[in-house]
Design an enzyme around this catalytic site. Sequence first.
Site, PDB file in Angstrom:
ATOM      1  N   SER A  54       0.852  -1.187   0.000  1.00 23.37           N
ATOM      2  CA  SER A  54       0.000   0.000   0.000  1.00 23.37           C
ATOM      3  C   SER A  54       0.886   1.234   0.000  1.00 23.37           C
ATOM      4  O   SER A  54       2.064   1.171   0.387  1.00 23.37           O
ATOM      5  CB  SER A  54      -0.899   0.010   1.241  1.00 23.37           C
ATOM      6  OG  SER A  54      -1.539   1.266   1.409  1.00 23.37           O
ATOM      7  N   TYR A 114      -2.070  -0.795  10.348  1.00 23.90           N
ATOM      8  CA  TYR A 114      -2.184  -1.072   8.915  1.00 23.90           C
ATOM      9  C   TYR A 114      -0.898  -0.682   8.186  1.00 23.90           C
ATOM     10  O   TYR A 114      -0.358  -1.451   7.377  1.00 23.90           O
ATOM     11  CB  TYR A 114      -3.376  -0.308   8.349  1.00 23.90           C
ATOM     12  CG  TYR A 114      -3.601  -0.533   6.870  1.00 23.90           C
ATOM     13  CD1 TYR A 114      -4.225  -1.687   6.414  1.00 23.90           C
ATOM     14  CD2 TYR A 114      -3.191   0.418   5.935  1.00 23.90           C
ATOM     15  CE1 TYR A 114      -4.434  -1.904   5.056  1.00 23.90           C
ATOM     16  CE2 TYR A 114      -3.390   0.214   4.575  1.00 23.90           C
ATOM     17  CZ  TYR A 114      -4.010  -0.953   4.147  1.00 23.90           C
ATOM     18  OH  TYR A 114      -4.200  -1.166   2.808  1.00 23.90           O
TER      19      TYR A 114
END
Length: 624
Positions: A494, A507
């Site tokens: 990501s 995350y």
Amino acid sequence: MTMLEGARERRVRTGGIELCVVELGDPRLPTVVLVHGYPDSKEVWSEVASRLAGRFHVVLYDVRGHGRSEAPKPLRGGFTLEKLTDDFLAVADAVSPDGPVHLVGHDWGSVQAWEFATVRRTEGRIASFTSLSGPSLDHFGHWIAARVNRPTPRRVGQLLGQGAKSWYVYLLHTPALPELAWRGPLGKRWPGILRRMEKVPADDYPTPSLPSDAANGAWLYRDNVRNRLRRPRADAHAHVPVQLITPLGDRFLSERLYDELEDWVPRLTRRTLPAGHWIPRTRPDRLASWIDDFVMSVDTERPASVAGGGPGTGHDEGGGVGAAAGALEAVGRRRRNGGTPRARRAAEWYAERFAGQLVLVTGAGSGIGRATALAFAEAGARVIAVDRDADSAARTAELSRRVGAPDAWAEAVDVSDEQAMEKLAVKVHTDHGVLDVLVNNAGIGLSGSFFDTTSDDWRRVLDVNLWGVIHGCRLLGRPMAERGQGGHIVNIASAAAFQPSRALPAYSTSKAAVLMLSECLRAELAGRGIGVTAICPGLVNTGITSTASFVGVDAAEERRRQKRAARLYGMRNYPPEKVARAILRAVVHDEAMVAVTPEARTAHALSRFFPRVLRALARVGPPR
């Protein structure tokens, strides 16, 4: 050929010599004739032949002067393409007197097979031709002439590049030197050279006849190359459907040799493979699958009276036989009839590259995972859709078959469960073989401050986002590495991997770990021909936003934030299909890291050149 169970040997006389011919399988089935190259004998095909023998009547023969076939006397003038064509027709008449044969050639086997597929006297004796690593000398001659007569910097570069790759051709034209080398030190060292340079497995190949095979085979070059390149035939048009399989790592032949091949082949199917020159030994599984698909697709188009009968000639319901070739053509038709020229070229290139390959995608039930599975399916790949939701995985597999996958399967697995992943790896290897591409995509979202994130929250995020990738790479990537024939692993990270945020500590940490894992694994697997790519998307309109957890708030507030995040991502509306296309490009070009979306590329640039700016932005809290 003692290594092949059930092989039947016969002798075929032609032009004053006897050829050694071996047959496998039921003679009532479609006949596939495998022609070897230089400096090989028919044993180069043993792994491919054993895989085809259950569905076809497989025929292999030693080319004159090779293996157990007799050599012409004198050698000079005994290896012309005309005499090699006589040999082929004699073999075809002996093994399949009542119907045409499907021809497959590698290296010089392909060079001579191009002659068979383009001369008048073989019309009606050949049903299809699969070419591996060997161009038509006539086409090659015209290719050279076009670049010499109309030079441009690009064309001159292509000419010089192929000239450098063809260094061995010049040596084989020298008197006596090749014979002395092959019967001396080169013949002894050749098996080791193949293992080191081409990653050819150490088994019963090459055979003890190699020195004499190579010495005799030098006349293939001397009798044909200069004459044909100087005076190529103007009528060298194929009278059969042709499947061209191009290994991208071929040390001896440039891909550019086939740029104008459509001018000579009315019905051409192109496929590429990330491998070296000796693919009959290094990728027999992929070749057998593509040959099977192509032969069956051609046979089903021919009238029953011509195609032949007997048990096993129909499609295999579980394997989707013939569908890969059909999918390849279908994708090509769709792209030719719609979209921009660039999109059509990209689709055709992906179809060449991925058709028939085995691809597994985790988290394939929705979002980027489903889009990626469908993109590979459109390119003709066989797809395994893995998701913890069985219905979603099944839906992706169904859609994959609809858009072009020769076959697709669904597996319900939680990637964070190591034992479940171990069972998946065993099942995939047993039922489908070794993966060509692995996409570790499954992931979950978690938002909230560090001190509001509990140990259980951390474990949940790391188990899926990091350990799921580790399990996939270790359990599904290991067979790929042990096979020694290349492949690719894609790990979905990501933009959060290099963009710190006070709202995403868990995350972002998980994704940063995936990025570093990918870099480490890429370094380790580089020597095995396996690429590893980390994909780092930014804001992509997927379901992860509406299912992400928000810690430190009550249930009502969490639902509100989920809806707000989904609305914001929807307004951004960057589709997962664009990420999927980026993944296919990354595999083709073996890219280490790809930042997808403008904001991801901006964040990556800031992390490299202006990290203080990124740290300042990280202090800004999310909108309430």
